[in-house]
Design an enzyme around this catalytic site. Structure first.
Site, PDB file in Angstrom:
ATOM      1  N   LYS A 116       0.825  -1.219   0.000  1.00 18.13           N
ATOM      2  CA  LYS A 116       0.000   0.000   0.000  1.00 18.13           C
ATOM      3  C   LYS A 116       0.850   1.256   0.000  1.00 18.13           C
ATOM      4  CE  LYS A 116      -4.068  -2.036   1.869  1.00 18.13           C
ATOM      5  NZ  LYS A 116      -5.211  -2.027   2.687  1.00 18.13           N
ATOM      6  N   GLU A 200      -2.321   7.041   8.269  1.00 16.43           N
ATOM      7  CA  GLU A 200      -3.186   7.872   7.434  1.00 16.43           C
ATOM      8  C   GLU A 200      -4.109   8.654   8.339  1.00 16.43           C
ATOM      9  OE1 GLU A 200      -5.584   5.569   4.749  1.00 16.43           O
ATOM     10  OE2 GLU A 200      -4.012   5.545   3.239  1.00 16.43           O
ATOM     11  N   GLU A 288      -6.347   2.307  -2.391  1.00 14.25           N
ATOM     12  CA  GLU A 288      -5.466   1.242  -2.856  1.00 14.25           C
ATOM     13  C   GLU A 288      -5.988   0.718  -4.179  1.00 14.25           C
ATOM     14  OE1 GLU A 288      -5.505  -2.557  -1.004  1.00 14.25           O
ATOM     15  OE2 GLU A 288      -7.628  -2.489  -0.504  1.00 14.25           O
ATOM     16  N   ASN A 290      -6.774  -2.852  -6.109  1.00 16.47           N
ATOM     17  CA  ASN A 290      -6.882  -4.302  -5.986  1.00 16.47           C
ATOM     18  C   ASN A 290      -6.623  -4.940  -7.336  1.00 16.47           C
ATOM     19  OD1 ASN A 290      -7.419  -4.485  -3.244  1.00 16.47           O
ATOM     20  ND2 ASN A 290      -9.579  -4.013  -3.561  1.00 16.47           N
TER      21      ASN A 290
END
Ligand code: ADP
Length: 668
Positions: A116, A200, A288, A290
């Site tokens: 990530k 974050e 993110e 996938n």
């Protein structure tokens, strides 16, 4: 096109991939673990080969064996589905090395996007806004404290290798950082074998919106609209839809182009999803990417009319994408509900066992992707998701109403499922008006926050269903007691009493069967409200009942035991006790049941495997203290002490398989 592929997965996704292969004339090889020997994917594939034991490491994660089977059976490609090996870069590389096409992006792309931190750096470089935070792995507690102060609380600690919401921890105050960091590190190491963590900003109650992209090996990338997946529990999605109410056309295009830019920059090939969160002000941030087919891909298929698995296979075979961006049209609205084996009343803990009855909803624009049937067993070793229901409508409300109906008619017995819970979500006024956020369930549907009573009309409908069925069954029994001659032509003749009293949830309803207009047509009154009802012929022994009430069709699920009828409708489950006025009078004098005495045993709240025991005989424990950890369906759950007391004996050991009700330990 490939002539044969191996599907390295199980359950509904394996079955769904087989479906497309059949349509395209591609042969399929299924692989399976020992307990899956009778599974649907095994039955439906052209060939099936046993992998090994129940545990994923012995079966669905056994890379060497899977590659060997693919080669031995003459496959040219491997479709990994989602989960298991789908985002495993080493497996994608190994497949390529073995001369097999991996239906997904190349290994190095998976590796980069799977991290990530690296993915966020790439997104930032591609000009995609990322969640405010620090795009670097933390090196120490001091480092974390400094970064957290800079980012501003609340913050989210996130594993770089993350997936399935594992390890993520929200921290609201600096004084909680140290312990949260320790827990996050522990969980991360255990789940991913690596403990890189980053920070974050925690966005409060965001929406989750993602873009589906598709890229070929000739440099073309397109996006296929968005999916909103804000309805989550444990950071995992349960209801998804496409399009999203939160996007206007310019935002959709902007996000789509950004997703494509990111895909292009990473050298992406095949299907992928770029996930974003939206804050309350409509700012969106990259989360993110996938690198696989997503569980919720069918909603995209419903609105685009495309088969994503077919596109995946074509792209993996080296074909260019058959369409350009300007050919993509989004039509109508689609909603998906994930059907999971879980107990929604007890924190969504998994439920396992044998499915003893199973009937799926059917109808136009209702799609069910399922991996189970009556007789299937649900094990502790795998994901609790059993199936997905996807409905389509011209607009959101049409799709939603279709879903309500579909879920009303989804009948699964033997295990607990979230079918009725999903229906509670989609019938909730906040869902109807589109006020979605990842906080939706916590905000509206926990024991503490549930405030919306079902509409009175729905309760009346349920009371009618329960009472009419009781009436018909009772008539049938009474008629069968009549001499043969008297019975002829009498099966439908109503017998007195036409009035009933139904009790449910502390409420009492007076139900009068005013008139039987025709054989299957009735006029019924519930507490002075009149309804016209049509019953289906001869269906009163079924668990699913369709009634037409005031010209509208409605599906109910019923379970009877004497005059107790459990009725499920629109997410509500209520048991109605049906009495004739005379029975009602008698019932008032019946003795009340005595509550059961408690004992000094701690029983297992769910099936699973014992991971750790955190106490010993002779140790004093406190109410709420964690005593054991149980693993079930990829999730670890702590069992807390229900009392202040002293542990007497422990009845289980790490590694033991336990079931609901197994005695774990006793207290003095
Ligand atoms: P995973 O890969 O473990 O699924 P994601 O990064 O995809 O993790 O996040 C999963 C979910 O966690 C999101 O859909 C969202 O609900 C929540 N989430 C992730 N990051 C944040 C954040 N910074 N603020 C608030 N919620 C977040």
């Amino acid at each position: 096109m490939f002539t044969k592929i191996l599907i390295a997965n199980r359950g509904e996704i394996a079955v769904r991939i087989i479906g497309t292969c059949k349509r395209m004339g591609v042969g399929t090889v299924a692989v399976y673990s020992e307990p899956d020997f009778r599974s649907l994917h095994v039955v439906q594939a052209d060939e099936a080969v046993l992998l090994g034991g129940a545990r994923p490491a012995e079966s669905y994660l056994n890379q060497t064996k899977i590659l060997q089977i693919a080669r031995d059976s003459g496959c040219q490609a491997i479709h990994p589905g989602y989960g298991f090996l789908s985002e495993n870069a080493a497996f994608a590389d190994a497949a390529a090395k073995a001369g097999l096409a991996f239906v997904g992006p190349p290994g190095p792309v998976i590796a980069m996007l799977g991290d990530k931190i690296a993915a966020k750096q790439l997104a930032a470089a591609a000009g995609v806004p990322t969640v405010p935070g620090h795009i670097k792995a933390l090196v120490s507690y001091e480092d974390a404290a400094e970064v957290a102060a800079e980012v501003g609380y609340p913050i989210l600690l996130k594993p770089a290798a993350g997936g399935g919401g594992k390890g993520m921890r929200t921290v609201y105050r600096p004084e909680d950082l140290a312990s949260a960091l320790k827990m996050c590190q522990q969980e991360t190491r255990k789940a991913f074998g690596d403990d890189a963590i980053f920070i974050e900003r925690y966005i409060e109650a965001p929406r989750h919106i993602e873009i589906q992209v598709m890229a070929d090996s000739h440099g073309h990338v397109i996006y296929l609209g968005e999916r909103e997946c804000s309805i989550q529990r444990r950071y995992q999605k349960i209801i998804e839809e496409s399009p999203s109410m939160a996007l206007d056309e310019p935002t959709r295009a902007k996000m789509g182009q950004m997703a494509c830019a990111l895909a292009q920059r990473s050298g992406y090939i095949n299907a992928g999803t770029v996930e974003f969160i939206f804050d309350k002000d409509g700012q969106f941030y990259f989360l993110e990417m996938n690198t696989r087919l997503q569980v919720e891909h069918p909603v995209t298929e419903m609105v685009t009319g495309l088969d994503l698995v077919e596109l995946q296979l074509r792209v993996a075979d080296g074909e260019p994408l058959p369409l350009k961006q300007e050919h993509i049209e989004l039509n109508g609205w689609a909603i998906e509900a994930r059907v999971c084996a879980e107990d929604t009343d007890r924190g969504f803990v998994p439920s396992v066992g044998l499915i003893t009855r199973y009937a799926e909803p059917r109808g136009s624009r209702i799609r069910v992707d399922s991996g189970v049937d009556a007789g299937s067993t649900v094990h502790v070793f795998y994901d609790p998701m059993l199936a997905k229901v996807i409905t389509w409508g011209k607009d959101r409300e049409q799709a939603r109403l279709k879903m309500v109906r579909a879920l009303n008619g989804y009948h699964i017995e033997g295990i607990k499922t979230n079918v009725d819970f999903a229906n509670q979500v989609i019938t909730h006024p906040a869902f109807i008006s589109g006020q979605l956020s990842t906080n939706f369930i916590a905000e509206h549907l926990t024991e503490q926050t549930k405030r919306v009573a079902p509409p009175e009309k729905n309760i009346h409908f349920m009371a009618i269903a329960a009472t009419l069925i009781h009436h018909l069954r009772d008539n049938l029994i009474q008629n069968s007691l009549l001499p043969m001659r008297a019975r002829v032509g009498r099966t439908s003749a109503p017998r007195i009493p036409p009035a009933y009293i139904a009790k449910s949830d502390g409420f009492i309803f007076a139900i009068a069967i005013e008139r039987q207009i025709r054989e299957n047509e009735w006029r019924v009154q519930v507490n002075d409200v009149r309804y016209e009802v049509i019953t289906p012929p001869m269906e009163y022994y079924r668990r699913r009942l369709k009634l037409v009430i005031n010209d509208q069709p409605h599906h109910f699920r019923l379970r009877y035991s004497g005059n107790f009828i459990e009725t499920a409708f629109c997410g509500n489950i209520q048991t109605f006790e049906i009495y004739t006025p005379k029975e009602w009078q008698l019932a008032q004098f019946m003795p009340k049941p005595v509550p059961k005495a408690t004992d000094n045993l701690l029983r297992c709240p769910m099936p699973g495997l014992i991971v750790e025991i955190k106490t010993q005989p002779g140790v004093r424990v406190f109410k709420g203290q964690e005593l054991l950890t149980i693993e079930s369906m990829k999730m670890e759950t702590s069992v807390a002490s229900p009392v202040d007391g002293e542990v007497a004996e422990i009845g289980v050991a790490p590694g033991d398989a336990v079931d609901t009700g197994t005695v774990l330990l006793s207290f003095k």
